[in-house]
Enzyme design. Sequence first.
Site, PDB file in Angstrom:
ATOM      1  N   SER A   1      13.627  -0.283 -37.233  1.00 53.80           N
ATOM      2  CA  SER A   1      12.786   0.336 -36.198  1.00 53.80           C
ATOM      3  C   SER A   1      11.781  -0.706 -35.693  1.00 53.80           C
ATOM      4  O   SER A   1      11.582  -1.745 -36.340  1.00 53.80           O
ATOM      5  CB  SER A   1      12.031   1.501 -36.838  1.00 53.80           C
ATOM      6  OG  SER A   1      10.985   1.957 -36.006  1.00 53.80           O
TER       7      SER A   1
ATOM      8  N   TYR B   1       7.085   6.780 -42.425  1.00 53.75           N
ATOM      9  CA  TYR B   1       8.162   6.216 -41.607  1.00 53.75           C
ATOM     10  C   TYR B   1       8.008   4.694 -41.518  1.00 53.75           C
ATOM     11  O   TYR B   1       8.965   3.947 -41.719  1.00 53.75           O
ATOM     12  CB  TYR B   1       8.131   6.853 -40.212  1.00 53.75           C
ATOM     13  CG  TYR B   1       9.298   6.473 -39.334  1.00 53.75           C
ATOM     14  CD1 TYR B   1      10.542   7.102 -39.467  1.00 53.75           C
ATOM     15  CD2 TYR B   1       9.176   5.492 -38.356  1.00 53.75           C
ATOM     16  CE1 TYR B   1      11.612   6.757 -38.661  1.00 53.75           C
ATOM     17  CE2 TYR B   1      10.239   5.137 -37.544  1.00 53.75           C
ATOM     18  CZ  TYR B   1      11.455   5.777 -37.693  1.00 53.75           C
ATOM     19  OH  TYR B   1      12.523   5.431 -36.885  1.00 53.75           O
TER      20      TYR B   1
END
Length: 252
Positions: free
Chosen positions: A144, A157
């Site tokens: 990410s 996350y």
Amino acid sequence: MNDLFDLKGKVAVVTGANTGLGQGMCKALASAGADIAGVARRDCSETKALVEKEGVKFLEVIADLSSTEPCERILKEVLDAYGHVDILVNNAGIIKREDAIDFSLESWDSVINVNLRTVFYLSQVFARQFVKQGNGGKIISTASMLSYQGGIRVPAYTASKSAILGLTRALANEWAKYDINVNGIAPGYMATNNTAQLRDDEKRSEEILGRIPAGRWGTPDDMAGAVIFLASKASDYVNGFTIAVDGGWLAR
Ligand code: NAP
């Protein structure tokens, strides 16, 4: 030249195959000739139709990746259906948005379990199979922008995706000797369920779009080039690297 990217006769396992980037990567790997096993906790009929349109096979494996419990069964179902396996794409992931000051340990554990713990264990299960088969293999994990940046209101996350970057390097170092290539893809801001909340927030959506040099959100189809490259012979000397597919976000 095209042989470099040819996946005919290969078997690719993709987690989170029912929707979003996982569905896009199933379609892409199928278009390069791979048979697909799609792992998901719900029906994958839409993905199955897209894959079969490419003239290859699709196997649905229903599994909840919030624990490592189904990992050996996933491998077994793939081997029972196809006899061998060549590519693992660790794509399933979740995000929880909450101010760090209030972020619960329950949310922390659920994100870390799916995005990191199961990714490690599934990679290990498949790597052992690759070693047993003796022809190497490809492991590709979805990282990410938050593998590189801190993000806002997504501490678990960010921790999980930053760890994916490191884990990709760590596993690549140890498994290159078995001809297993472990690499990652770091998508930028892509229009999927994962970013629905951000895109619904007009202010955040405008801020994000204004920072993307390509001037648009990414789509599942934008993952095609990177995943085919990392799954194919073309990347045989690429180890432990995470490729950004981000419309230039990290270049800013
Ligand atoms: P998505 O549409 O929410 O897809 C996530 C996938 O993971 C879905 O198939 C989901 O299944 C599956 N999944 C979640 N928890 C699971 C569990 N416990 N067991 C099995 N499957 C589970 O979002 P996406 O954008 O395609 O996300 C794919 C990956 O890309 C994720 O790792 C995400 O973090 C990463 N990513 C996305 C973006 C972005 O901008 N969209 C950017 C960077 C990284 P269900 O449909 O059943 O929930």
